[in-house]
Scaffold this motif. Sequence first.
Motif, mmCIF file in Angstrom:
data_model
loop_
_atom_site.group_PDB
_atom_site.id
_atom_site.type_symbol
_atom_site.label_atom_id
_atom_site.label_comp_id
_atom_site.label_asym_id
_atom_site.label_seq_id
_atom_site.Cartn_x
_atom_site.Cartn_y
_atom_site.Cartn_z
ATOM 1 N N THR A 165 0.810 -1.447 -0.522
ATOM 2 C CA THR A 165 0.032 0.179 0.236
ATOM 3 C C THR A 165 1.082 1.519 0.153
ATOM 4 O OG1 THR A 165 -0.168 -0.289 2.476
ATOM 5 C CG2 THR A 165 -1.735 -1.096 0.934
ATOM 6 N N LYS A 166 1.653 1.200 0.694
ATOM 7 C CA LYS A 166 2.851 2.382 0.299
ATOM 8 C C LYS A 166 4.185 1.803 0.273
ATOM 9 C CE LYS A 166 2.966 5.334 3.551
ATOM 10 N NZ LYS A 166 3.190 6.150 4.604
ATOM 11 N N ALA A 167 4.955 2.772 -0.669
ATOM 12 C CA ALA A 167 6.969 1.814 -1.203
ATOM 13 C C ALA A 167 7.138 3.155 -1.677
ATOM 14 C CB ALA A 167 5.871 0.942 -2.574
ATOM 15 N N GLU A 168 7.516 4.042 -1.011
ATOM 16 C CA GLU A 168 8.322 5.071 -1.046
ATOM 17 C C GLU A 168 9.994 5.259 -1.437
ATOM 18 O OE1 GLU A 168 6.450 7.409 2.597
ATOM 19 O OE2 GLU A 168 8.651 7.276 2.826
ATOM 20 N N GLY A 169 10.440 5.606 -2.383
ATOM 21 C CA GLY A 169 11.641 5.849 -2.080
ATOM 22 C C GLY A 169 12.870 4.848 -3.544
ATOM 23 N N GLN A 170 13.460 4.661 -4.239
ATOM 24 C CA GLN A 170 14.627 4.052 -4.922
ATOM 25 C C GLN A 170 15.638 3.552 -4.701
ATOM 26 O OE1 GLN A 170 12.818 7.005 -8.265
ATOM 27 N NE2 GLN A 170 14.487 6.320 -9.391
ATOM 28 N N VAL A 171 16.220 2.974 -5.572
ATOM 29 C CA VAL A 171 17.929 2.900 -5.249
ATOM 30 C C VAL A 171 18.238 2.090 -6.549
ATOM 31 C CG1 VAL A 171 17.572 1.467 -3.302
ATOM 32 C CG2 VAL A 171 16.843 0.259 -5.091
ATOM 33 N N PRO A 172 19.128 2.632 -7.249
ATOM 34 C CA PRO A 172 19.952 2.146 -8.534
ATOM 35 C C PRO A 172 19.391 0.743 -9.106
ATOM 36 C CG PRO A 172 21.511 3.144 -7.338
ATOM 37 C CD PRO A 172 20.809 3.021 -6.044
ATOM 38 N N THR A 173 18.834 0.644 -10.594
ATOM 39 C CA THR A 173 18.619 -0.582 -10.453
ATOM 40 C C THR A 173 19.533 -1.708 -10.623
ATOM 41 O OG1 THR A 173 19.143 0.394 -12.970
ATOM 42 C CG2 THR A 173 16.737 0.496 -12.075
ATOM 43 N N ASN A 174 20.542 -1.115 -11.128
ATOM 44 C CA ASN A 174 22.298 -1.787 -10.977
ATOM 45 C C ASN A 174 22.847 -2.870 -9.432
ATOM 46 O OD1 ASN A 174 23.164 0.090 -9.974
ATOM 47 N ND2 ASN A 174 25.060 0.588 -11.431
ATOM 48 N N GLY A 175 21.828 -2.152 -9.439
ATOM 49 C CA GLY A 175 21.977 -3.144 -7.231
ATOM 50 C C GLY A 175 20.915 -3.484 -7.070
ATOM 51 N N ALA A 176 20.902 -4.463 -5.229
ATOM 52 C CA ALA A 176 20.547 -4.629 -4.780
ATOM 53 C C ALA A 176 19.022 -3.986 -4.508
ATOM 54 C CB ALA A 176 20.750 -4.756 -3.657
ATOM 55 N N PRO A 177 17.754 -4.581 -4.744
ATOM 56 C CA PRO A 177 16.185 -4.091 -4.295
ATOM 57 C C PRO A 177 16.145 -3.278 -2.862
ATOM 58 C CG PRO A 177 15.998 -6.364 -3.312
ATOM 59 C CD PRO A 177 17.670 -6.066 -4.336
ATOM 60 N N LYS A 178 15.358 -2.213 -3.119
ATOM 61 C CA LYS A 178 15.032 -2.370 -1.763
ATOM 62 C C LYS A 178 14.332 -3.252 -0.490
ATOM 63 C CE LYS A 178 11.103 0.465 -3.025
ATOM 64 N NZ LYS A 178 10.236 1.978 -2.967
ATOM 65 N N SER A 179 13.326 -3.990 -1.122
ATOM 66 C CA SER A 179 12.535 -4.822 0.212
ATOM 67 C C SER A 179 12.457 -6.237 -0.694
ATOM 68 C CB SER A 179 11.600 -3.753 0.794
ATOM 69 O OG SER A 179 10.847 -3.564 -0.402
ATOM 70 N N TYR A 180 11.828 -6.870 -0.376
ATOM 71 C CA TYR A 180 11.771 -7.738 -0.951
ATOM 72 C C TYR A 180 10.297 -8.948 0.158
ATOM 73 C CZ TYR A 180 10.744 -13.190 -2.294
ATOM 74 O OH TYR A 180 10.063 -13.976 -2.796
ATOM 75 N N PRO A 181 9.030 -7.432 -0.256
ATOM 76 C CA PRO A 181 7.498 -7.884 0.692
ATOM 77 C C PRO A 181 6.999 -9.300 0.323
ATOM 78 C CG PRO A 181 7.679 -6.013 -0.962
ATOM 79 C CD PRO A 181 8.745 -6.276 -0.597
ATOM 80 N N SER A 182 6.610 -10.020 0.930
ATOM 81 C CA SER A 182 6.525 -11.180 0.971
ATOM 82 C C SER A 182 5.947 -12.955 1.587
ATOM 83 C CB SER A 182 8.057 -12.333 0.210
ATOM 84 O OG SER A 182 8.719 -12.212 1.790
ATOM 85 N N ILE A 183 5.606 -13.644 1.067
ATOM 86 C CA ILE A 183 4.732 -14.614 1.692
ATOM 87 C C ILE A 183 5.537 -15.887 1.478
ATOM 88 C CG2 ILE A 183 3.760 -15.524 0.148
ATOM 89 C CD1 ILE A 183 0.698 -15.853 1.752
ATOM 90 N N PHE A 184 5.221 -16.884 3.080
ATOM 91 C CA PHE A 184 6.294 -18.552 2.765
ATOM 92 C C PHE A 184 5.984 -19.162 3.948
ATOM 93 C CE2 PHE A 184 8.453 -15.618 6.604
ATOM 94 C CZ PHE A 184 8.770 -15.986 7.736
ATOM 95 N N ASN A 185 6.490 -20.520 3.693
ATOM 96 C CA ASN A 185 5.796 -21.398 4.256
ATOM 97 C C ASN A 185 7.655 -21.977 4.434
ATOM 98 O OD1 ASN A 185 5.245 -24.368 5.322
ATOM 99 N ND2 ASN A 185 5.721 -25.221 3.169
ATOM 100 N N GLY A 186 7.387 -22.097 6.007
ATOM 101 C CA GLY A 186 8.918 -23.052 6.875
ATOM 102 C C GLY A 186 9.118 -21.942 8.504
ATOM 103 N N CYS A 187 10.626 -21.949 7.846
ATOM 104 C CA CYS A 187 11.063 -20.937 8.426
ATOM 105 C C CYS A 187 11.944 -20.272 8.443
ATOM 106 C CB CYS A 187 11.963 -21.920 9.731
ATOM 107 S SG CYS A 187 10.784 -23.111 10.592
ATOM 108 N N HIS A 188 12.210 -18.437 9.000
ATOM 109 C CA HIS A 188 12.960 -17.566 7.938
ATOM 110 C C HIS A 188 13.219 -16.453 9.787
ATOM 111 C CE1 HIS A 188 14.817 -15.068 4.880
ATOM 112 N NE2 HIS A 188 13.725 -14.250 5.454
ATOM 113 N N TYR A 189 14.627 -16.538 9.600
ATOM 114 C CA TYR A 189 14.898 -15.322 10.655
ATOM 115 C C TYR A 189 14.307 -15.541 12.128
ATOM 116 C CZ TYR A 189 18.501 -13.496 7.551
ATOM 117 O OH TYR A 189 19.479 -13.522 7.015
ATOM 118 N N ASP A 190 13.300 -17.164 12.660
ATOM 119 C CA ASP A 190 14.323 -17.533 13.855
ATOM 120 C C ASP A 190 12.441 -17.588 13.958
ATOM 121 O OD1 ASP A 190 16.104 -17.844 15.288
ATOM 122 O OD2 ASP A 190 16.278 -15.776 15.085
ATOM 123 N N THR A 191 11.272 -17.164 13.019
ATOM 124 C CA THR A 191 9.936 -17.040 12.397
ATOM 125 C C THR A 191 9.795 -18.448 11.661
ATOM 126 O OG1 THR A 191 9.220 -14.657 13.256
ATOM 127 C CG2 THR A 191 7.846 -16.446 12.199
#
Length: 252
Positions: A71-97
Amino acid sequence: MKKKLRATVLVLAPVLAGAGALFTAASSAEATEMCEQFGKVEVGKYIVQNNVWNQVGAQCINTTDSGFEVTKAEGQVPTNGAPKSYPSIFNGCHYDTCSPGTKLPARISSISSAPTTATFGTAADATHNAAYDIWLDPEPKKGGVNAVEIMVWANKSGPIQPIGSKTGTATVAGSTWEIWEGNNGTSKVISYVAPSAMEKVSFDAKEFISDANSRGFGESSWYLTSIQAGFEPWKGGAGLKLDSFMSEVNAG
């Protein structure tokens, strides 16, 4: 992150070293807005995460019965580098959750199949990909950094490309994919890029894992720790929506 939502804060859990994640359960009858940098929400059998790991501006997502919307996504980063984020959904374990009732981590050799589906929406002003993250490690980790990251790019917009360099093509799950191989500084990364844009994706994740193993990205004695689907935005991203997600892991 999905479970029946109860809209109550359950626990503060670390997501990255030195970072905390606000973890919430919400009922499926209501949407839960989440703007915390590493916020996580349990929705049904899965976990939805905001995961603004390369933060350059605010990002908020709303959970839905079967996915989430940015619903909100501010800012931008160079396209030849890493993205801003990874909004996502998962099955399994990731960083202690871990998602409710998950069978992960599981030894790869013990898995007969890992069917998954996702339906991705687009946003007109976004430079982004819609992609899966599949994580492998020699240990049954429930937290921390995994040794291998497998990405499956369903579609993309703008002049972006995966980590590393293109090394060839492979036929996996009935389609021919570009193969990119590299390293993000902490994990080996292999990416499978769709030949043309896919909005709805359905495949057996075990097929990608087996192909990656054959290329030196992990081994069958390693563990699958999580299967994730979401978006990597470099610019904008408001309006990106994952309409549905399913992930199962079946024992051999």
